[in-house]
Motif scaffolding. Structure first.
Motif, PDB file in Angstrom:
ATOM      1  N   VAL A 159      57.304  35.343  39.030  1.00  0.00           N
ATOM      2  CA  VAL A 159      55.907  35.694  39.309  1.00  0.00           C
ATOM      3  C   VAL A 159      55.087  34.412  39.205  1.00  0.00           C
ATOM      4  O   VAL A 159      55.277  33.638  38.271  1.00  0.00           O
ATOM      5  CB  VAL A 159      55.367  36.734  38.291  1.00  0.00           C
ATOM      6  N   ASP A 160      54.192  34.207  40.148  1.00  0.00           N
ATOM      7  CA  ASP A 160      53.316  33.044  40.093  1.00  0.00           C
ATOM      8  C   ASP A 160      52.039  33.376  40.853  1.00  0.00           C
ATOM      9  O   ASP A 160      51.969  33.195  42.067  1.00  0.00           O
ATOM     10  CB  ASP A 160      53.999  31.816  40.690  1.00  0.00           C
ATOM     11  N   GLY A 161      51.044  33.920  40.146  1.00  0.00           N
ATOM     12  CA  GLY A 161      49.790  34.268  40.791  1.00  0.00           C
ATOM     13  C   GLY A 161      49.033  35.313  39.997  1.00  0.00           C
ATOM     14  O   GLY A 161      49.386  35.645  38.863  1.00  0.00           O
ATOM     15  N   TYR A 162      48.014  35.853  40.617  1.00  0.00           N
ATOM     16  CA  TYR A 162      47.171  36.845  39.959  1.00  0.00           C
ATOM     17  C   TYR A 162      47.896  38.182  39.851  1.00  0.00           C
ATOM     18  O   TYR A 162      48.506  38.660  40.805  1.00  0.00           O
ATOM     19  CB  TYR A 162      45.859  37.030  40.731  1.00  0.00           C
ATOM     20  N   GLU A 163      47.810  38.796  38.680  1.00  0.00           N
ATOM     21  CA  GLU A 163      48.338  40.139  38.444  1.00  0.00           C
ATOM     22  C   GLU A 163      47.227  40.986  37.856  1.00  0.00           C
ATOM     23  O   GLU A 163      46.551  40.566  36.917  1.00  0.00           O
ATOM     24  CB  GLU A 163      49.513  40.115  37.460  1.00  0.00           C
ATOM     25  N   PRO A 164      47.001  42.192  38.395  1.00  0.00           N
ATOM     26  CA  PRO A 164      45.989  43.074  37.808  1.00  0.00           C
ATOM     27  C   PRO A 164      46.437  43.585  36.441  1.00  0.00           C
ATOM     28  O   PRO A 164      47.610  43.480  36.079  1.00  0.00           O
ATOM     29  CB  PRO A 164      45.883  44.207  38.823  1.00  0.00           C
ATOM     30  N   ALA A 165      45.504  44.159  35.700  1.00  0.00           N
ATOM     31  CA  ALA A 165      45.805  44.683  34.365  1.00  0.00           C
ATOM     32  C   ALA A 165      46.847  45.786  34.442  1.00  0.00           C
ATOM     33  O   ALA A 165      46.926  46.518  35.419  1.00  0.00           O
ATOM     34  CB  ALA A 165      44.523  45.214  33.722  1.00  0.00           C
ATOM     35  N   GLY A 166      47.657  45.873  33.385  1.00  0.00           N
ATOM     36  CA  GLY A 166      48.639  46.949  33.286  1.00  0.00           C
ATOM     37  C   GLY A 166      50.021  46.438  32.941  1.00  0.00           C
ATOM     38  O   GLY A 166      50.250  45.248  32.779  1.00  0.00           O
ATOM     39  N   SER A 167      50.950  47.389  32.855  1.00  0.00           N
ATOM     40  CA  SER A 167      52.348  47.064  32.562  1.00  0.00           C
ATOM     41  C   SER A 167      53.057  46.701  33.858  1.00  0.00           C
ATOM     42  O   SER A 167      52.845  47.338  34.885  1.00  0.00           O
ATOM     43  CB  SER A 167      53.058  48.256  31.920  1.00  0.00           C
ATOM     44  N   ARG A 168      53.888  45.700  33.779  1.00  0.00           N
ATOM     45  CA  ARG A 168      54.645  45.234  34.935  1.00  0.00           C
ATOM     46  C   ARG A 168      56.109  45.103  34.548  1.00  0.00           C
ATOM     47  O   ARG A 168      56.440  44.871  33.393  1.00  0.00           O
ATOM     48  CB  ARG A 168      54.158  43.866  35.411  1.00  0.00           C
TER      49      ARG A 168
END
Length: 158
Positions: A111-120
């Motif tokens: 992963v390399d970038g913006y991630e929204p809030a929450g579990s991933r």
């Protein structure tokens, strides 16, 4: 000729050879550090990872414990794939999730970038960034975000 496997490991035999006892003992400690999360490992992270600012301990986080979270991969040890879970706090964040070998070299960026809030959750199939399989061994995965960094260990057994 047919040989039957006895109940001794190579380490059990080599520990009795002068000069190899320290190497066998060191390997056993290293292996236990890698596979037993309850073991109080006397070894630090590899020097290359230490240069990245990580120690693999909970003191790595600059934000409250509830903000970001990096979970232990499942299964561990694994073959052929493992799942890595993490939590991004409210508001989301620019993050990176990268895998390093035991020498601290980058193996794969998941992963390399913006991630929204929450579990991933992301999966790793034991391949490098070029799509080639990597060898069995201890690997480190590192989640970084603004003011946050955490590293955990995993083992790939082919």
């Amino acid at each position: 000729a047919c040989y039957s496997r006895d109940y001794y490991t190579e380490g059990d035999i080599m520990i009795n050879i002068p000069g190899l006892d320290e190497a066998v003992t060191g390997f056993r400690i290293f292996y236990r550090c890698a596979v037993d999360p309850t073991f109080d490992c006397p070894l630090g992270p590899p020097a290359a990872l230490a240069g990245l600012g990580g120690t693999g301990t909970d003191q790595d986080t600059a934000q409250p414990e509830a903000a970001f979270e990096l979970r232990q991969n499942i299964p561990n040890p694994f073959n052929p794939a493992t799942r890595i879970s993490f939590v991004v706090p409210d508001g989301g964040a620019a993050i990176s999730l990268r895998i390093y070998d035991s020498a601290g070299r980058l193996v794969r960026t998941l992963v390399d970038g913006y991630e929204p809030a929450g579990s991933r959750e992301v999966s790793w199939y034991g391949e490098n960034d070029q799509g080639r399989p990597v060898s069995s061994g201890v690997y480190f995965y590192r989640l970084t975000a603004p003011e946050f960094s955490k590293t955990k260990k995993m083992i790939l057994l082919r």
